[in-house]
Write a protein that holds these residues in place. Structure first.
Motif, PDB file in Angstrom:
ATOM      1  N   GLU A  68       0.795  -1.217   0.000  1.00  0.00           N
ATOM      2  CA  GLU A  68       0.000   0.000   0.000  1.00  0.00           C
ATOM      3  C   GLU A  68       0.832   1.274   0.000  1.00  0.00           C
ATOM      4  OE1 GLU A  68      -2.532  -0.164   3.380  1.00  0.00           O
ATOM      5  OE2 GLU A  68      -0.918   0.126   4.807  1.00  0.00           O
ATOM      6  N   GLU A 110      -3.206  -5.166  -2.620  1.00  0.00           N
ATOM      7  CA  GLU A 110      -2.573  -4.358  -1.570  1.00  0.00           C
ATOM      8  C   GLU A 110      -2.177  -2.976  -2.062  1.00  0.00           C
ATOM      9  OE1 GLU A 110      -2.199  -5.178   1.543  1.00  0.00           O
ATOM     10  OE2 GLU A 110      -3.072  -7.156   1.241  1.00  0.00           O
ATOM     11  N   ARG A 112      -2.103   0.756  -3.932  1.00  0.00           N
ATOM     12  CA  ARG A 112      -2.997   1.889  -4.012  1.00  0.00           C
ATOM     13  C   ARG A 112      -3.586   1.960  -5.418  1.00  0.00           C
ATOM     14  NH1 ARG A 112       0.097   7.065  -2.131  1.00  0.00           N
ATOM     15  NH2 ARG A 112       1.247   6.509  -4.006  1.00  0.00           N
ATOM     16  N   GLN A 113      -4.618   2.770  -5.540  1.00  0.00           N
ATOM     17  CA  GLN A 113      -5.307   2.825  -6.819  1.00  0.00           C
ATOM     18  C   GLN A 113      -4.427   3.322  -7.946  1.00  0.00           C
ATOM     19  OE1 GLN A 113      -9.118   4.448  -7.048  1.00  0.00           O
ATOM     20  NE2 GLN A 113     -10.004   2.963  -5.677  1.00  0.00           N
ATOM     21  N   ASP A 114      -3.462   4.162  -7.664  1.00  0.00           N
ATOM     22  CA  ASP A 114      -2.673   4.671  -8.774  1.00  0.00           C
ATOM     23  C   ASP A 114      -1.861   3.551  -9.425  1.00  0.00           C
ATOM     24  OD1 ASP A 114      -0.848   4.408  -6.712  1.00  0.00           O
ATOM     25  OD2 ASP A 114       0.349   6.097  -7.370  1.00  0.00           O
ATOM     26  N   VAL A 117      -4.516   1.644 -11.608  1.00  0.00           N
ATOM     27  CA  VAL A 117      -4.985   2.412 -12.762  1.00  0.00           C
ATOM     28  C   VAL A 117      -3.887   2.535 -13.815  1.00  0.00           C
ATOM     29  CG1 VAL A 117      -5.692   4.722 -13.495  1.00  0.00           C
ATOM     30  CG2 VAL A 117      -6.810   3.647 -11.571  1.00  0.00           C
ATOM     31  N   LYS A 162     -11.103  -2.479  -8.430  1.00  0.00           N
ATOM     32  CA  LYS A 162     -12.259  -1.874  -9.060  1.00  0.00           C
ATOM     33  C   LYS A 162     -12.764  -2.789 -10.181  1.00  0.00           C
ATOM     34  CE  LYS A 162     -10.425   1.961 -10.346  1.00  0.00           C
ATOM     35  NZ  LYS A 162     -10.430   3.298 -10.975  1.00  0.00           N
TER      36      LYS A 162
END
Lengths: 267, 267, 267, 267, 267, 267
Positions: A68, A110, A112-114, A117, A162
């Motif tokens: 994370e 685990e 982060r979204q960046d 994406v 997502k």
């Protein structure tokens, strides 16, 4: 294959015991360069499988343990300061995309979204990786493939991929192998007898039934290999099992008693 | 068109199957350089549509996958250290505004507010982008247009565009295409027969009815293309569908059974 | 006026339709260099008004779109690395204070407290801007004025200006103009007929009555200008209104029906 | 006094109307270099008082507007990169301690704890400021004094000075002055007649009674000076009061009516 | 003792009035280099005690005011950029460990965990400080000792030392001294008469009984010294006490009345 | 063994009193390079045990005190700026992996997830450490072993190792030793008589029974050694015990009375 990428080639055949048709399905997916998601509990062999496939397909493998605190730059790359100013350093994902490796993002949920994406443009028809900070658009090498692992047991409202990420992957389920196959694996990896290996697998099976009833996870194949290797090096089986199968996963006295009892049933 | 921007031109006509009058409306919006918002579920073709329009209008396209860790600098640009000191590096939004590209901010709702506020001066009568760190005011190139995508299903109290942002865009709704059109798309993209493509679309339609009843999202057109391409490369349809339509989107045993049943109804 | 500041001069007279005595009051406030706060809903013309006043007063205008990720340094300035070491770069507020521009902080309530506190010494008798990182105290140019905008609809416990900030400003209220004036504005800006413009204003008036009853904000003048410009470029009015007045601001089916009905009442 | 510090000297006598014995008490406190805390509501003259005292004592004054994003480095100093490597830049507190200025931390309660703790060694018998990053220990100049302001109305569980900070200061209470004195101040600062000034003060007194009954703060002396200066420049009193006394501090229609009524009572 | 450390030597004997056997116990603790924890309320003399002990033992003293924004690097050190590249700058803890000072971490409970964990290897048998960023392991100088202060009144669930930290220290309790001793201290430090000093102590004793009944902390010895020094410089005792004993610690009108009454009882 | 690593070798035999078969089990684990987890309360000898094992095995030992502000870079390494540009600096984990040390992560549960995930590739069959920022893959030295400590008493929902981390370790339980052994340890380490040491252990045993009944942790062996060394240096036993066994761990008056009573029972 140049120097940067050659250190990632899988030089020796990793030991992998196929369970069903997962090898063929993966080959078909690779043939159309479909991004793949390997689902299953911790320590059941997902990482070994992707190493085996990389070896079988003759492609280098770049593995990233997601977490994370990892940023998109950790995957994509960054500018470093050099004697002559800044120099761009490709991150593992950029190296893989540029040179045609299989990029394996372990425990991607685990991240982060960046991070998640950043892989989108690599997982649709475009197969590009924009290095926004460098102003470059990498068109992925024809050999490049993205693989992620995913432990459904970790899924929670807070941390889940997502839908728009999930839909970009084909998925293969993994689980602990059947008794006979797991026995074969433990015996092969530790050099203990089939008999000892079978007993270890039986202990694991008991523990796996306790998952959700006081244990967060069962005993994995990896843990059995730890137990086996201690036994093979002369530690008495009871001590070896306590040290590798029981103590690491629980501090609850009742659960320890239950697991110790399971161990003494077999040894 | 110079070197920086030419790598963003859409060289080949992307396959896009028009559904209603969206192409004409977009052209009218572009003629007055109205900023556009494309609304719709994941994998229904918004990204492909904007690529098609960029090709049709003959304008370069710069796509940015937005995420919550992206900063305004990632869009606008930053100073980099060079042998001779700092050098300004335009970000993707600045490149687009300066050279007259269509700038497509994918899933803009994921971005932090500084990203969405940074586009305000580009989306009113001024059409400027202030590079505050550089002390420069870019007057947008006459060809520049801003496009954002937006998945209403993601809307929440925590993450939604501000009204003062929404009001700066014209909006087009997208959804999964009708059976016949979607069949045509799947068949065209994967080279499976119309018959197989139609069956895949039927499976998707069943799954889409389950959205909100245990599934967060339905099966997208993109997923059907994954299934079709595996089938086309020789994988048996049941395995291909499990791997691409069922396993990626749910771990719930009942939901998996329901989707597997839908698959076996058609194959 | 030097090069840095000349790019901020308002070269052509912006179209602004005065509503009441706001122009005279602003001129009086400017004559004593009173900091001004423009209050009103999004898209009602606050930004246009300050551009008009800057043009009328013959002062350059520096506009900053505030956001919650903006730091005090983004306003005040920072050190940049140069071939010969660090070089100070004035931020927009420092440029305005040093060279005598009107500095317009748009949606100031979005900014963090360090932004709003940084303006305090510029808004009392001292009229200074301390560049603490540089160790310099800028005495504001006699022409300098600070203007902020403020949308009372956004006010919340979490995000509001501090009283010690509010008390430093004179305030002017803005709202959507009367029917006739707004019709004149829409017609002037889009070249549609007075009749079409009047119909668009009527649609907006209906939507504004729904504010607080399912709509967060009404339809702004800016949106009417979008609709009008599409109509002027040949799009049929129903499509133009759906695309610019309805789709951007709501995804709620009932609200969309209500707004679509309002549109078809007039077109 | 060298160049760095001379820009902070108060060249002209600031207008300050003494209310009680605060000037004498402050002089006694300064004579023993006791750190001072000025308590009182916003806009009642604390900043002006400290400017006046600095002028009277002939000491330079360095004012820092505290905020929650200010770091200890913003006060103490930092290393900057220079052509010949890093160069230390004293922050305002270090400049004041080194050169013997009065350092005024305005609204100190807004600052983070590292700001308030950084002043501890300057406020006990040691009177030192450790520049930990530089490895230097500044022994405060004999003329140095620390002054902070504090608005008791802002006190909350979340934001209050620690007891170990409060105990390091002597405290003076401030409030809005009596009718006669405030009238004299407003008249002196704006050149309106005693009569008009008295009316403005009467309006403020009414509003101050509403504090806690719908108004967060009353109307400050500073606001009255705004109103007066507009009136002096020819704006009609009703408009001037609405713009400077009513609109800035409330958007509540009832409260606006009440305040407007108070205005029309007197004008 | 070299230049870096000599600025930290305590040149003159600090005034310290011993209360019980704390000096002897500290000397014993220092003789085995036991890390020490000084517990007690704010302003009761902990800082003065450690200065006195440093002077008595003839060791330099490095004091660090801890705060929640302090990082481990602020204690340990960091790389700075120099004309010839990066240069390591020891932090205060590293200076103390390397050169054999007493390092006093004031209000350590305010610090983040990385600060408190960084001291662990210095407080067990190893007595080492790993400079991980530099790849160096400092073996503490034989004279080095670590001292921390700790105000039990601040203890809360959120902010308390970890048990694994507490167990590394011997502890001495401090409190406000007895009437006679405190009178002696106030008189000695301010040159007021024993009589006036005794009255000040009596006021403090009344206030200390109110701790927990509307006052967060009582009146400290340091505050009495402030009051005394104002009286000694000619301020009338009532004003001096209000300014230094009452106003700084409470804004509650009832509590102010109670404390003012206590003051007028004695003066 | 080169210079970087030689400073980490354990030159003298640390005193360690074996309790059961932990030394033999650890040797077996090391023989197969199994990562080890040492579980037990604070101050019971885990750190001493790993130092002893490092000495016995003749391997260098690199200890890292984990904390929640530690980043992955603090373990793995980072680029530093040098006269000739950036230079890579191995972190403690990279030094250990490269040169074949035992790397001991103390209180690993305090670390953020990126720390714990970074060790994953070092704890499975691959035994590699990817330096992603440098683009290098360290193949661990054959002598390298990873050891972590873990205090089950700290386990909470918020802070626990992930199952996928736990399963990578064999585990050994530690606790305070039996009366006789602990007496021997205290006497050996402090040179107090067996009799005094035995009394100290008895006090500790009483306190350990209070754990969970008002005490968060019992009195550790380390604290007894502190008490003993003060007694050995001439401090009277009551004072020594209050200072080292009671005051550091509780401020609760009842608990202090209970512990003081336990002390006076024995001295």
């Amino acid at each position: 294959m140049n120097d940067v990428i050659s250190q990632y080639s899988v030089k020796e055949q990793p030991y992998y015991r196929s369970v069903t048709d997962e090898v063929a399905l993966y080959e078909a997916a690779y043939s159309v360069r479909m991004p793949m998601m390997l689902k299953g509990p911790t320590g059941c062999g997902k990482t070994r499988f992707v190493e085996y496939m990389a070896w079988k397909l003759g492609k280098p493998l770049i593995t990233v343990a997601c977490n994370e605190d990892m940023t998109a730059s950790d995957l994509v790359g960054r500018f470093l300061l050099d004697a002559s100013g800044t120099r761009w350093q490709d991150g593992p994902l950029a190296i893989a995309a540029r040179h045609g490796a299989i990029c394996y993002l372990d425990e991607v949920v685990e991240a982060r979204q960046d991070t998640t994406v950043v892989i989108h443009p690599l997982t649709d028809a475009r197969r590009v990786l924009p290095l926004e900070k460098k102003g470059e658009l990498i068109q992925a090498h024809p050999d490049f493939q993205l693989v992620i692992s995913y432990n459904p047991g970790y899924q929670s409202l807070m941390k889940d991929l997502k839908q728009s990420t999930k839909q970009r992957f084909g998925a293969l389920d993994f689980n602990y192998p059947d008794h006979e196959i797991e026995t074969e694996i433990v015996s092969h990896e530790t050099r203990v007898s089939q008999d000892v290996a079978s007993k270890l697998v039986s202990i694991a099976e008991r523990a796996r039934n306790l998952k959700g009833h006081g244990l967060d996870e069962g005993i994995s194949t990896r843990m059995l290999i730890y137990a086996g290797s201690l036994i093979a090096s002369g530690v008495d089986p009871m001590s070896a099992c306590r040290m590798t199968l029981v103590r690491p996963i629980t501090d609850d006295p009742d659960m320890r008693d239950a697991l110790d009892a399971a161990v003494s049933t077999f040894f």
